[in-house]
Each structure stands twice: as structure tokens, then as C-alpha cells.
Design a protein around this motif. Sequence first.
Motif, PDB file in Angstrom:
ATOM      1  N   ASP A   1      -0.999   2.470  -3.626  1.00  0.00           N
ATOM      2  CA  ASP A   1      -1.678   2.913  -5.008  1.00  0.00           C
ATOM      3  C   ASP A   1      -0.928   1.812  -5.986  1.00  0.00           C
ATOM      4  OD1 ASP A   1      -3.261   3.864  -6.873  1.00  0.00           O
ATOM      5  OD2 ASP A   1      -1.674   5.357  -6.803  1.00  0.00           O
ATOM      6  N   SER A   2      -1.981   0.890  -6.238  1.00  0.00           N
ATOM      7  CA  SER A   2      -1.272  -0.699  -7.604  1.00  0.00           C
ATOM      8  C   SER A   2      -2.402  -0.058  -8.296  1.00  0.00           C
ATOM      9  CB  SER A   2      -0.929  -1.630  -6.725  1.00  0.00           C
ATOM     10  OG  SER A   2      -1.312  -2.668  -7.244  1.00  0.00           O
ATOM     11  N   SER A   3      -0.848  -0.933  -9.314  1.00  0.00           N
ATOM     12  CA  SER A   3      -1.957  -0.823 -11.098  1.00  0.00           C
ATOM     13  C   SER A   3      -2.223  -2.360 -11.382  1.00  0.00           C
ATOM     14  CB  SER A   3      -1.869  -0.240 -11.862  1.00  0.00           C
ATOM     15  OG  SER A   3      -0.185  -0.999 -12.155  1.00  0.00           O
ATOM     16  N   ILE A   4      -1.103  -3.426 -10.593  1.00  0.00           N
ATOM     17  CA  ILE A   4      -1.298  -4.621 -10.164  1.00  0.00           C
ATOM     18  C   ILE A   4      -2.413  -5.035  -9.941  1.00  0.00           C
ATOM     19  CG2 ILE A   4       0.525  -6.737  -9.413  1.00  0.00           C
ATOM     20  CD1 ILE A   4       2.465  -4.495  -9.100  1.00  0.00           C
ATOM     21  N   PRO A   5      -2.358  -6.502 -11.156  1.00  0.00           N
ATOM     22  CA  PRO A   5      -3.673  -7.345 -10.756  1.00  0.00           C
ATOM     23  C   PRO A   5      -3.464  -7.997  -9.885  1.00  0.00           C
ATOM     24  CG  PRO A   5      -2.830  -7.135 -12.659  1.00  0.00           C
ATOM     25  CD  PRO A   5      -2.409  -6.728 -12.378  1.00  0.00           C
ATOM     26  N   GLN A   6      -4.380  -8.329  -8.770  1.00  0.00           N
ATOM     27  CA  GLN A   6      -4.855  -9.592  -7.856  1.00  0.00           C
ATOM     28  C   GLN A   6      -5.416 -10.627  -8.155  1.00  0.00           C
ATOM     29  OE1 GLN A   6      -6.674  -7.428  -4.528  1.00  0.00           O
ATOM     30  NE2 GLN A   6      -4.809  -6.240  -3.516  1.00  0.00           N
ATOM     31  N   GLY A   7      -3.821 -11.728  -7.833  1.00  0.00           N
ATOM     32  CA  GLY A   7      -5.191 -12.483  -8.336  1.00  0.00           C
ATOM     33  C   GLY A   7      -4.619 -13.381  -9.662  1.00  0.00           C
ATOM     34  N   TYR A   8      -3.794 -12.529 -10.236  1.00  0.00           N
ATOM     35  CA  TYR A   8      -2.767 -12.574 -11.809  1.00  0.00           C
ATOM     36  C   TYR A   8      -1.897 -13.675 -12.295  1.00  0.00           C
ATOM     37  CZ  TYR A   8      -6.974 -11.395 -14.340  1.00  0.00           C
ATOM     38  OH  TYR A   8      -8.140 -11.127 -15.779  1.00  0.00           O
ATOM     39  N   GLY A   9      -1.176 -13.507 -10.563  1.00  0.00           N
ATOM     40  CA  GLY A   9       0.058 -14.295 -11.123  1.00  0.00           C
ATOM     41  C   GLY A   9       1.274 -13.258 -11.554  1.00  0.00           C
ATOM     42  N   VAL A  10       0.463 -12.115 -10.985  1.00  0.00           N
ATOM     43  CA  VAL A  10       1.961 -11.515 -11.642  1.00  0.00           C
ATOM     44  C   VAL A  10       2.713 -10.595 -10.297  1.00  0.00           C
ATOM     45  CG1 VAL A  10       1.740 -10.216 -13.640  1.00  0.00           C
ATOM     46  CG2 VAL A  10       0.733  -9.932 -12.060  1.00  0.00           C
ATOM     47  N   GLY A  11       2.733 -10.810  -9.301  1.00  0.00           N
ATOM     48  CA  GLY A  11       3.294 -10.592  -7.991  1.00  0.00           C
ATOM     49  C   GLY A  11       2.755  -9.272  -7.540  1.00  0.00           C
ATOM     50  N   SER A  12       1.215  -9.287  -6.620  1.00  0.00           N
ATOM     51  CA  SER A  12       0.229  -7.653  -6.722  1.00  0.00           C
ATOM     52  C   SER A  12       1.391  -7.835  -4.444  1.00  0.00           C
ATOM     53  CB  SER A  12      -0.786  -7.739  -6.376  1.00  0.00           C
ATOM     54  OG  SER A  12      -1.356  -9.148  -6.200  1.00  0.00           O
ATOM     55  N   SER A  13       0.894  -8.512  -4.080  1.00  0.00           N
ATOM     56  CA  SER A  13       1.677  -8.907  -2.197  1.00  0.00           C
ATOM     57  C   SER A  13       2.920  -8.576  -2.266  1.00  0.00           C
ATOM     58  CB  SER A  13       1.208  -9.507  -1.854  1.00  0.00           C
ATOM     59  OG  SER A  13       1.714 -10.726  -2.350  1.00  0.00           O
ATOM     60  N   GLY A  14       3.875  -8.911  -3.346  1.00  0.00           N
ATOM     61  CA  GLY A  14       5.425  -8.921  -3.856  1.00  0.00           C
ATOM     62  C   GLY A  14       5.477  -7.514  -3.319  1.00  0.00           C
ATOM     63  N   ALA A  15       5.122  -6.710  -4.592  1.00  0.00           N
ATOM     64  CA  ALA A  15       5.648  -4.978  -4.823  1.00  0.00           C
ATOM     65  C   ALA A  15       5.002  -4.282  -3.251  1.00  0.00           C
ATOM     66  CB  ALA A  15       4.721  -3.872  -5.708  1.00  0.00           C
ATOM     67  N   LEU A  16       4.034  -4.730  -3.284  1.00  0.00           N
ATOM     68  CA  LEU A  16       3.517  -4.219  -1.730  1.00  0.00           C
ATOM     69  C   LEU A  16       4.775  -4.117  -0.330  1.00  0.00           C
ATOM     70  CD1 LEU A  16       2.093  -2.696   0.950  1.00  0.00           C
ATOM     71  CD2 LEU A  16       0.635  -5.010   0.858  1.00  0.00           C
ATOM     72  N   VAL A  17       4.831  -5.872  -0.134  1.00  0.00           N
ATOM     73  CA  VAL A  17       6.178  -5.969   0.501  1.00  0.00           C
ATOM     74  C   VAL A  17       7.472  -5.322   0.879  1.00  0.00           C
ATOM     75  CG1 VAL A  17       7.144  -8.081   1.503  1.00  0.00           C
ATOM     76  CG2 VAL A  17       5.149  -8.362   1.424  1.00  0.00           C
ATOM     77  N   ALA A  18       7.770  -5.452  -0.772  1.00  0.00           N
ATOM     78  CA  ALA A  18       9.204  -4.452  -1.327  1.00  0.00           C
ATOM     79  C   ALA A  18       8.983  -3.486  -0.856  1.00  0.00           C
ATOM     80  CB  ALA A  18       9.102  -5.218  -2.637  1.00  0.00           C
ATOM     81  N   ALA A  19       7.614  -2.836  -1.464  1.00  0.00           N
ATOM     82  CA  ALA A  19       7.624  -1.101  -0.411  1.00  0.00           C
ATOM     83  C   ALA A  19       7.800  -0.717   0.707  1.00  0.00           C
ATOM     84  CB  ALA A  19       6.255  -0.697  -1.274  1.00  0.00           C
ATOM     85  N   ILE A  20       7.043  -1.716   1.715  1.00  0.00           N
ATOM     86  CA  ILE A  20       6.842  -1.613   3.306  1.00  0.00           C
ATOM     87  C   ILE A  20       8.043  -1.409   3.864  1.00  0.00           C
ATOM     88  CG2 ILE A  20       6.326  -2.681   5.360  1.00  0.00           C
ATOM     89  CD1 ILE A  20       4.212  -0.678   3.625  1.00  0.00           C
ATOM     90  N   TYR A  21       9.299  -2.951   3.174  1.00  0.00           N
ATOM     91  CA  TYR A  21      10.173  -2.934   3.606  1.00  0.00           C
ATOM     92  C   TYR A  21      11.622  -1.671   3.616  1.00  0.00           C
ATOM     93  CZ  TYR A  21      15.290  -5.221   4.108  1.00  0.00           C
ATOM     94  OH  TYR A  21      16.680  -5.769   4.508  1.00  0.00           O
ATOM     95  N   ASP A  22      10.954  -1.395   2.134  1.00  0.00           N
ATOM     96  CA  ASP A  22      12.242  -0.091   1.195  1.00  0.00           C
ATOM     97  C   ASP A  22      12.317   0.816   2.368  1.00  0.00           C
ATOM     98  OD1 ASP A  22      13.488   0.903  -0.974  1.00  0.00           O
ATOM     99  OD2 ASP A  22      11.467   2.509  -1.185  1.00  0.00           O
ATOM    100  N   LYS A  23      10.797   1.219   2.568  1.00  0.00           N
ATOM    101  CA  LYS A  23      10.433   2.763   3.634  1.00  0.00           C
ATOM    102  C   LYS A  23      10.618   2.100   4.996  1.00  0.00           C
ATOM    103  CE  LYS A  23       7.281   6.283   4.140  1.00  0.00           C
ATOM    104  NZ  LYS A  23       8.207   6.888   4.077  1.00  0.00           N
ATOM    105  N   TYR A  24      10.800   0.779   5.840  1.00  0.00           N
ATOM    106  CA  TYR A  24      10.051   1.097   7.181  1.00  0.00           C
ATOM    107  C   TYR A  24      11.588   0.091   7.405  1.00  0.00           C
ATOM    108  CZ  TYR A  24       5.802   3.926   6.342  1.00  0.00           C
ATOM    109  OH  TYR A  24       5.445   4.868   5.828  1.00  0.00           O
ATOM    110  N   ALA A  25      11.913  -0.836   6.960  1.00  0.00           N
ATOM    111  CA  ALA A  25      13.070  -1.497   7.607  1.00  0.00           C
ATOM    112  C   ALA A  25      14.231  -1.364   8.480  1.00  0.00           C
ATOM    113  CB  ALA A  25      13.387  -2.667   6.457  1.00  0.00           C
ATOM    114  N   LYS A  26      14.743  -1.179   9.225  1.00  0.00           N
ATOM    115  CA  LYS A  26      16.023  -0.227  10.006  1.00  0.00           C
ATOM    116  C   LYS A  26      17.440  -1.344   9.234  1.00  0.00           C
ATOM    117  CE  LYS A  26      14.090   0.351  13.697  1.00  0.00           C
ATOM    118  NZ  LYS A  26      14.206   0.309  16.038  1.00  0.00           N
ATOM    119  N   ASP A  27      18.351  -1.443   8.872  1.00  0.00           N
ATOM    120  CA  ASP A  27      20.024  -1.209   8.376  1.00  0.00           C
ATOM    121  C   ASP A  27      18.999  -2.120   7.343  1.00  0.00           C
ATOM    122  OD1 ASP A  27      20.842  -0.619  11.082  1.00  0.00           O
ATOM    123  OD2 ASP A  27      19.975  -2.518  11.607  1.00  0.00           O
ATOM    124  N   LYS A  28      18.844  -1.775   6.268  1.00  0.00           N
ATOM    125  CA  LYS A  28      18.028  -2.849   5.212  1.00  0.00           C
ATOM    126  C   LYS A  28      18.962  -2.859   4.052  1.00  0.00           C
ATOM    127  CE  LYS A  28      16.719   1.263   2.450  1.00  0.00           C
ATOM    128  NZ  LYS A  28      15.482   2.023   2.073  1.00  0.00           N
TER     129      LYS A  28
END
Length: 309
Positions: A86-113
Motif C-alpha cells: 500500500d503506497s502513496s509513492i507515485p510510480q515513474g516519478y523518480g522518487v523510488g516506488s519499487s525501492g520502498a517495496l524492496v526494502a519492505a520485503i527484505y525487512d520482513k522476510y530476509a533471514k539474518d538481515k
Amino acid sequence: MKGPLFYSKILLFGEYGIIKDSKGLSIPYNFYNGALKMDENPSEKAKKSNEALKGFAQHLKSLDASLVEFDFESLSNDVDSGMYFDSSIPQGYGVGSSGALVAAIYDKYAKDKITVLENLTREKLLKLKMIFSEMESFFHGKSSGLDPLNSYLSIPILINSKDNIEATGIPAQQTDGKGAVFLLDSGMIGETAPMVRIFMENMKQEGFRNMLKDQFIKHTDACVDDFLKGDIKSLFKNTKQLSKVVLNNFKPMIPKQLHELWKNGIETNQYYLKLCGSGGGGYILGFTEDFETAQKSLKDYKLEVVYNF
């Protein structure tokens, strides 16, 4: 279920240059954010995001387990249960919409993070950047990993070169200052991949490579140094030069309707524009010593202040 918030980012300096080892400076931008969520009655947007997460989860399975391991059982269960980003980050605007998603997935599911709380050595930062680069390549084809890194750590990152990055502090904002860094909404969506392709194509020409080294990277590096030192006079001098170089050599990345606006800023010294991310649309970054004057000149566009001098 609602996960922690991950913020958008702004690469103040270094777009394209960091591909060729210029300096760069990336800062979190808390105006936009995103979080992993589940709803009883998901919207169409949530369903679409959930579909994308299914593909992303498959991509993560193909990553080298010696670099990063995930708890795929939990991830699959949550995605099957309708989890979305669930994101308010506009896609294709150069402010990192996919970056925030990647960070969220790593934070929740990575082992030994690697966590924000530990002592972030250069090795750890580079390892995180490498992990994020592999994860984010699902969205962009090729990713530096910087957007997710910024989003995950939520601190400014100084890029000295590809293999040399560090967390940094930036000068405190002057809340009553007249000068500002701002975002200008071009009103169009920009796509990263085609812009990067144009850049790589141009890199085959010796003249373009020389311009990049002798002008673009030189002024980018100077801007980063000036900004961190708080040398505003020199910063605006170098930003003006950078704005000129971009207008003369990166025309395809600047939406056509902004060419005159861009030139006008350089000629009047009321504001200087530069690319925010890969360009082609989305946001453009502006620098001005007098925001009120810039606002009048740019009255047809929506502006958002990011930082006050």
C-alpha cells in the motif's frame, strides 16, 4: 496486518553519473511512503499489487542463497492470503516506488538481515546495496540498489563511487530560508528502462563519454561537496553549470514542454532545473535562491519543497 512504513527517496545529485563513478547524494523523502498490508476486502489496486508480488516472490527464489536467504514459506503464505504493498509513492516519478517495496520485503522476510541498529560498516552497506540491486532488478532490469538502501535505512547516503558508499549527515535546513530545493511535477510518467537505454547508446560515442567525464561528473561531484559543506554560493554556481550540461546533452530525458522552462531558468538565474532519477517525465528537481520568485515563474506547475536553504 500492517508493516512498518518505508519512505520514498530523492537522488539530489548523481543521476546517470553514478553509473560511471561520479559522486551522488541520496536523501529520504518522508512525504511519500508505503507499507505491506492485508485487507478483508481488497481494492482493485491492492489486487494488482498482490499479482505483482507473486511475480516478485518467484524472482527472489532465483537469487543466490549465499548472498541472501528469505523465509519463502511465510512470504508465499502472505502473498496467497492477499498481501499487497500500500503506497502513496507515485510510480515513474523518480522518487523510488519499487525501492520502498524492496526494502519492505527484505525487512520482513530476509533471514539474518542487516539491521539499521547495528554498526553500519562500509562492508555491510555494500552488501545491502548488492542484495537490493539483485532484488530490484526484477523491476528495472538493472538496478544500483541505492533506492531500496535509502528507503531501508532512512538516512542520507553519500556515494563516493560504485564501491564506496557511506551514511552521511546533511546540513540542517533553514526553515525560514528563502532558498529551496523543490520538485516540479512534469505531469507525465517517466519510464526508467528506455531512458537508461538511450544513455547507454550515447555512451558508445567518444564525445559523449568525454562530456560526461569533463563536465557532467565534474559539476556533479562539486555540487555534492558544496551541498555537504553548506557552501550555498558555490552550490548554485555549480548547479547552474550542471543544468546547462544536462540541457545540452540529455535532451531526450527532458520532457519537450520543459525545454524552454529549463532554458529560462538558466538565463534569468531565478531557478535551475535538473533531472530527478532517469527523467523522461515524473519529477524534475529545481534549485532556487528565492522560492517565491521561482514559484511565480513556474506558476503553471505543481511544486513541492524538499529542502530549505
